[in-house]
Write a protein that holds these residues in place. Structure first.
Motif: not given
Length: 84
Positions: A3, A6-7, A19-20, A27, A50, A54, A58
């Motif tokens: 993650w 991407r986060i 968030r992405i 998220v 997204i 993604d 999350a």
């Protein structure tokens, strides 16, 4: 799923909420949509910038947070205060 690729969370976007990356999709929003019964395909259709990866990131992020925390705020989520 890693993650961390991407986060992101930055104080100047969405008040620092996770968030992405490169979006304003939090998220929290994704988890709320899944909790409301949306499928991954529903989410991608509604937010085409997204991906399923993604969304999976999350979920992985939230799972890791819960593994690291030593409590769960069940009382805040709807604990029946009238039960004895």
């Amino acid at each position: 799923m890693e993650w961390k690729d991407r986060i992101v969370a930055t104080p100047d976007t969405l008040f620092g909420k996770p968030r992405i990356k490169d979006t304003r999709i939090s998220v929290e929003l994704l988890i709320d949509r899944l909790a409301d019964g949306w499928s991954m395909d529903d989410i991608v259709a509604a937010y085409p910038h997204i991906t399923r990866d993604d969304i999976q990131a999350a979920l992985s992020f939230v799972a890791e947070i819960y593994r690291e925390e030593s409590f769960v705020a069940v009382g805040k989520a709807g604990h029946d205060k009238t039960a004895a």
